[in-house]
Design a protein around this motif. Sequence first.
Motif, PDB file in Angstrom:
ATOM      1  N   GLY A   1       0.764  -1.175  -0.117  1.00 45.82           N
ATOM      2  CA  GLY A   1      -0.068  -0.193   0.010  1.00 45.82           C
ATOM      3  C   GLY A   1       0.925   1.260   0.062  1.00 45.82           C
ATOM      4  O   GLY A   1       1.905   1.454  -0.335  1.00 45.82           O
ATOM      5  N   GLY A   2       0.301   2.418   0.322  1.00 46.05           N
ATOM      6  CA  GLY A   2       0.912   3.624   0.385  1.00 46.05           C
ATOM      7  C   GLY A   2       1.821   3.937   1.734  1.00 46.05           C
ATOM      8  O   GLY A   2       1.430   3.473   2.634  1.00 46.05           O
ATOM      9  N   ALA A   3       3.010   4.157   1.370  1.00 45.12           N
ATOM     10  CA  ALA A   3       3.943   4.071   2.565  1.00 45.12           C
ATOM     11  C   ALA A   3       3.402   5.148   3.642  1.00 45.12           C
ATOM     12  O   ALA A   3       3.808   4.836   4.923  1.00 45.12           O
ATOM     13  N   ASP A  61     -10.320   2.439   5.498  1.00 42.71           N
ATOM     14  CA  ASP A  61     -10.479   2.642   4.147  1.00 42.71           C
ATOM     15  C   ASP A  61      -9.612   2.922   3.212  1.00 42.71           C
ATOM     16  O   ASP A  61      -9.416   3.101   1.940  1.00 42.71           O
ATOM     17  N   GLU A  62      -8.184   2.856   3.744  1.00 39.45           N
ATOM     18  CA  GLU A  62      -7.028   3.004   2.872  1.00 39.45           C
ATOM     19  C   GLU A  62      -6.903   1.858   1.961  1.00 39.45           C
ATOM     20  O   GLU A  62      -7.264   0.997   2.012  1.00 39.45           O
ATOM     21  N   HIS A  63      -6.277   2.199   1.038  1.00 39.55           N
ATOM     22  CA  HIS A  63      -6.088   1.078  -0.274  1.00 39.55           C
ATOM     23  C   HIS A  63      -4.575   0.196   0.172  1.00 39.55           C
ATOM     24  O   HIS A  63      -3.370   0.865   0.180  1.00 39.55           O
ATOM     25  N   ALA A 120       0.505   5.765   4.759  1.00 46.96           N
ATOM     26  CA  ALA A 120      -0.828   5.543   5.346  1.00 46.96           C
ATOM     27  C   ALA A 120       0.060   4.038   6.053  1.00 46.96           C
ATOM     28  O   ALA A 120      -0.506   3.946   7.582  1.00 46.96           O
ATOM     29  N   LEU A 121       0.661   3.377   5.679  1.00 53.21           N
ATOM     30  CA  LEU A 121       1.262   2.265   6.363  1.00 53.21           C
ATOM     31  C   LEU A 121       1.971   2.545   7.637  1.00 53.21           C
ATOM     32  O   LEU A 121       2.251   2.041   8.604  1.00 53.21           O
ATOM     33  N   ASP A 122       2.906   3.638   7.238  1.00 51.42           N
ATOM     34  CA  ASP A 122       3.914   4.107   8.242  1.00 51.42           C
ATOM     35  C   ASP A 122       3.299   4.723   9.502  1.00 51.42           C
ATOM     36  O   ASP A 122       3.251   4.542  10.598  1.00 51.42           O
ATOM     37  N   LYS A 123       2.001   5.295   9.148  1.00 48.62           N
ATOM     38  CA  LYS A 123       1.353   6.149  10.330  1.00 48.62           C
ATOM     39  C   LYS A 123       0.632   4.807  11.073  1.00 48.62           C
ATOM     40  O   LYS A 123       0.353   4.932  12.362  1.00 48.62           O
ATOM     41  N   ALA A 124       0.203   3.645  10.585  1.00 45.19           N
ATOM     42  CA  ALA A 124      -0.439   2.446  10.953  1.00 45.19           C
ATOM     43  C   ALA A 124       0.673   1.906  11.945  1.00 45.19           C
ATOM     44  O   ALA A 124       0.227   1.500  13.274  1.00 45.19           O
ATOM     45  N   LEU A 125       1.775   1.572  11.542  1.00 42.86           N
ATOM     46  CA  LEU A 125       2.811   0.875  12.058  1.00 42.86           C
ATOM     47  C   LEU A 125       3.152   1.815  13.319  1.00 42.86           C
ATOM     48  O   LEU A 125       3.595   1.225  14.503  1.00 42.86           O
ATOM     49  N   ARG A 126       3.404   2.975  13.152  1.00 47.09           N
ATOM     50  CA  ARG A 126       3.793   3.794  14.371  1.00 47.09           C
ATOM     51  C   ARG A 126       2.615   3.821  15.455  1.00 47.09           C
ATOM     52  O   ARG A 126       2.910   3.810  16.534  1.00 47.09           O
ATOM     53  N   SER A 127       1.362   3.698  15.018  1.00 47.05           N
ATOM     54  CA  SER A 127       0.566   3.501  16.147  1.00 47.05           C
ATOM     55  C   SER A 127       0.208   2.331  16.962  1.00 47.05           C
ATOM     56  O   SER A 127       0.040   2.089  17.891  1.00 47.05           O
ATOM     57  N   VAL A 128       0.422   1.408  16.101  1.00 44.57           N
ATOM     58  CA  VAL A 128       0.247  -0.021  16.766  1.00 44.57           C
ATOM     59  C   VAL A 128       1.769  -0.717  17.139  1.00 44.57           C
ATOM     60  O   VAL A 128       1.327  -1.231  18.281  1.00 44.57           O
ATOM     61  N   LEU A 129       2.711  -0.445  16.706  1.00 44.32           N
ATOM     62  CA  LEU A 129       4.129  -0.891  17.045  1.00 44.32           C
ATOM     63  C   LEU A 129       4.841   0.230  17.691  1.00 44.32           C
ATOM     64  O   LEU A 129       6.193  -0.322  17.785  1.00 44.32           O
ATOM     65  N   ASN A 130       4.726   1.351  17.291  1.00 44.58           N
ATOM     66  CA  ASN A 130       5.481   2.385  17.880  1.00 44.58           C
ATOM     67  C   ASN A 130       6.928   2.095  16.782  1.00 44.58           C
ATOM     68  O   ASN A 130       7.858   2.354  17.463  1.00 44.58           O
ATOM     69  N   SER A 178      10.415  -6.557  13.369  1.00 47.37           N
ATOM     70  CA  SER A 178      11.304  -6.001  12.330  1.00 47.37           C
ATOM     71  C   SER A 178      10.339  -5.883  10.985  1.00 47.37           C
ATOM     72  O   SER A 178       9.361  -6.524  10.872  1.00 47.37           O
ATOM     73  N   VAL A 179      10.733  -4.858  10.390  1.00 48.20           N
ATOM     74  CA  VAL A 179      10.195  -4.531   8.888  1.00 48.20           C
ATOM     75  C   VAL A 179      11.014  -4.106   7.780  1.00 48.20           C
ATOM     76  O   VAL A 179      12.030  -3.429   7.997  1.00 48.20           O
ATOM     77  N   GLN A 180      10.807  -4.462   6.917  1.00 49.12           N
ATOM     78  CA  GLN A 180      11.889  -4.575   5.678  1.00 49.12           C
ATOM     79  C   GLN A 180      11.164  -4.198   4.265  1.00 49.12           C
ATOM     80  O   GLN A 180      10.238  -4.788   4.088  1.00 49.12           O
ATOM     81  N   TRP A 181      12.071  -3.284   3.668  1.00 50.60           N
ATOM     82  CA  TRP A 181      11.646  -2.930   2.243  1.00 50.60           C
ATOM     83  C   TRP A 181      11.807  -4.115   1.180  1.00 50.60           C
ATOM     84  O   TRP A 181      12.954  -4.597   1.331  1.00 50.60           O
ATOM     85  N   LEU A 182      10.818  -4.327   0.632  1.00 47.17           N
ATOM     86  CA  LEU A 182      10.748  -5.321  -0.500  1.00 47.17           C
ATOM     87  C   LEU A 182      10.825  -4.774  -1.835  1.00 47.17           C
ATOM     88  O   LEU A 182      11.593  -5.045  -2.734  1.00 47.17           O
ATOM     89  N   THR A 183       9.493  -3.988  -2.115  1.00 44.21           N
ATOM     90  CA  THR A 183       9.494  -3.252  -3.463  1.00 44.21           C
ATOM     91  C   THR A 183       9.028  -1.746  -3.098  1.00 44.21           C
ATOM     92  O   THR A 183       8.656  -1.524  -1.841  1.00 44.21           O
ATOM     93  N   PRO A 184       8.979  -0.952  -3.880  1.00 44.10           N
ATOM     94  CA  PRO A 184       8.406   0.467  -3.672  1.00 44.10           C
ATOM     95  C   PRO A 184       7.130   0.342  -2.833  1.00 44.10           C
ATOM     96  O   PRO A 184       6.775   1.380  -2.156  1.00 44.10           O
ATOM     97  N   ASP A 185       6.327  -0.447  -2.947  1.00 47.26           N
ATOM     98  CA  ASP A 185       5.069  -0.632  -2.287  1.00 47.26           C
ATOM     99  C   ASP A 185       4.953  -1.696  -1.411  1.00 47.26           C
ATOM    100  O   ASP A 185       3.609  -2.073  -1.324  1.00 47.26           O
ATOM    101  N   GLU A 186       5.752  -2.449  -0.986  1.00 44.94           N
ATOM    102  CA  GLU A 186       5.758  -3.702  -0.404  1.00 44.94           C
ATOM    103  C   GLU A 186       6.913  -4.006   1.024  1.00 44.94           C
ATOM    104  O   GLU A 186       7.745  -3.588   0.396  1.00 44.94           O
ATOM    105  N   TRP A 187       6.568  -4.494   1.983  1.00 48.09           N
ATOM    106  CA  TRP A 187       6.988  -4.508   2.851  1.00 48.09           C
ATOM    107  C   TRP A 187       7.078  -5.791   3.613  1.00 48.09           C
ATOM    108  O   TRP A 187       5.596  -6.377   3.636  1.00 48.09           O
TER     109      TRP A 187
END
Length: 211
Positions: A56-58, A118-120, A60-70, A87-96
């Motif tokens: 998804g979009g970086a 409702d994020e994509h 939106a996902l970053d915001k969610a990760l910050r909220s859930v896992l800090n 741990s979270v790892q970059w795989l492709t421009p829109d995949e982790w």
Amino acid sequence: MPEPTCKMFQSHPDSAVPKESPLAWSYQHVGLPKTDRQSTVLLHEHAFLGHLLLRGGAIALDKALRSVLNMSLPARPLSLTEKGDYSVQWLTPDEWLLIVPQGQEFETERKLREQLQDEHYAIVNVSGGQTLFTLTGKNVLPLLMKSAVYDVHPANFPAGKSVTTVFANTPMVLRRPDEERWELVVRRSFADYIFRWLLDAGAEYGINVSR
């Protein structure tokens, strides 16, 4: 906040059926090398970790990760971030790839979906299809150099880097979380093959296996 409407898979349900590591058959039929105090490579499998693919979009996902896992998404391509056992790892421009402790993947996915709403986006639990090996010791580098097609020299592969590459003729994720530790994210179907490869390639270094 409403519950997400999608169906989620509980990969660690309560059950009397015992779980088996992807290397369970290998341990029984291949065996372990004899313990050698002179060993310069140590292999350990971290079975049953939670593996979640995030797309998804970086922002939106970053915001969610910050909220859930800090914790945040990696700031650069081909990199990973760690916080304790997460741990979270970059795989492709829109995949982790998000790796969490055993049994935490279901609740982590649920909380992320609550935040994303409702994020994509897409979250796929691939825990049952992957396992993670760690390699430590002073001769890990030469072992990797004769196994991976990617240049693992420290000048090209510093701590904090991660790549998807070919290792022993199979695709896998190769990571270096810190100066001393290398990680291999291996597909379950290739686990026995990679285990045998590492035992053979590491024989000259007296490779040991920790369970």
